[in-house]
Design an enzyme around this catalytic site. Sequence first.
Site, PDB file in Angstrom:
ATOM      1  CG  HIS A 140       0.176   0.607  -4.668  1.00 51.14           C
ATOM      2  ND1 HIS A 140      -0.618  -0.379  -4.131  1.00 51.14           N
ATOM      3  CD2 HIS A 140       0.544   1.408  -3.621  1.00 51.14           C
ATOM      4  CE1 HIS A 140      -0.724  -0.195  -2.827  1.00 51.14           C
ATOM      5  NE2 HIS A 140      -0.027   0.880  -2.493  1.00 51.14           N
ATOM      6  CG  ASP A 177       3.165  -0.972   1.699  1.00 53.72           C
ATOM      7  OD1 ASP A 177       1.995  -0.571   1.882  1.00 53.72           O
ATOM      8  OD2 ASP A 177       4.094  -0.214   1.409  1.00 53.72           O
TER       9      ASP A 177
END
Length: 366
Positions: A140, A177
């Site tokens: 991220h 993910d």
Amino acid sequence: MKKTGFIYDESYFWHQTGNGALNLSSGGWIQEDIHAENPETKRRVKNLLDRSKFIKEFQLIEPRTATKQEIEMNHDAAYIDRLKQLSDAGGGDAGEHAIVGPNSYEIALLSAGGVLTAVDAVMQGEVQNVYALTRPPGHHAEFGEGMGFCLFNNVAIGAKYLHKQYGLKRILILDWDVHHGNGTESAFYSNRDVLFISIHQENIFPKNRGEITYTGEGEGEGFNVNIELPAGTGNEGYQYAFEHVVEPIVNRFQPEFIFVSAGQDPSRFDPLGRMLVTAEGFYDMSLRMKQLAEKHCSGRLVACHEGGYSTAYVPFCTLKVMEALSGKKSGIDDPFDQGYHEGPLYPNQMEAVHKVIGVQRKYWDL
């Protein structure tokens, strides 16, 4: 036959994320909770490897610390300095849900360095592939800020290091993910040398990212593939996405090296995701990626641990990933699959995949 490498360091488990359930206080109304991104999910992976003696099947590799210059391949120098200042001051927040604790800067350098160490080990022929149990996670983290428990984007740094150090032109990053790998997407959105594929749950963190229409821009148009799957998608749905999107595109791209952002939070017990992938499902995805690596790039693959928040189930899911990469069996069955039956492939799951195909046909023969 070369072994699979395994990278970890005790200090990875010392990165402190505080007591909030995410990074938020309960407002004083209830007893403080444990942060979702706490050390136990990953520490218990190492515990399981030790307890089962399966760790003997792997070549243990000590990670090195990444330099600031190496981090700057993917991150703004001012952000790196700010993260160090927060760490030196005892902690703070480096972005949206990006907790920094005491010594987190040094640990994050070692986490990124673990991936660089893995790249070198594979490229120099020391091992066939590597599983890197790194922490804090990375996918991220954006150029100038942390996000979603991530401080430095380990895989993006690894891919840029691979290009710079070894001159490879066709690099694949597959991110399974449960959350979209926004930071990795940003790093390569206009780069045709890196094919980024993210398989994630729709309408989840981060907001307004990961839509299937985001396909890259400029020279990178067509080299960004987002596969949004509906909540409740299990093994069958992921397999369908691999068979109809991932594998055909990868076979046409013909990568020279493969990274996997291995977040075990699409699992059926994860508290932050709503998918139903079992440990065997992770084995299947890992085996498919290993086979693609063997087909196109002499088996060169590095899997880097990202998310996964079920302290009971992440270790068994990760064990299956490592079984697939190594070609060895641990002798440990999933203790939570008793009486579990995989559901059918539902129409909404097939429809989600076919929407991706409709977008990607502009760029790939699907």
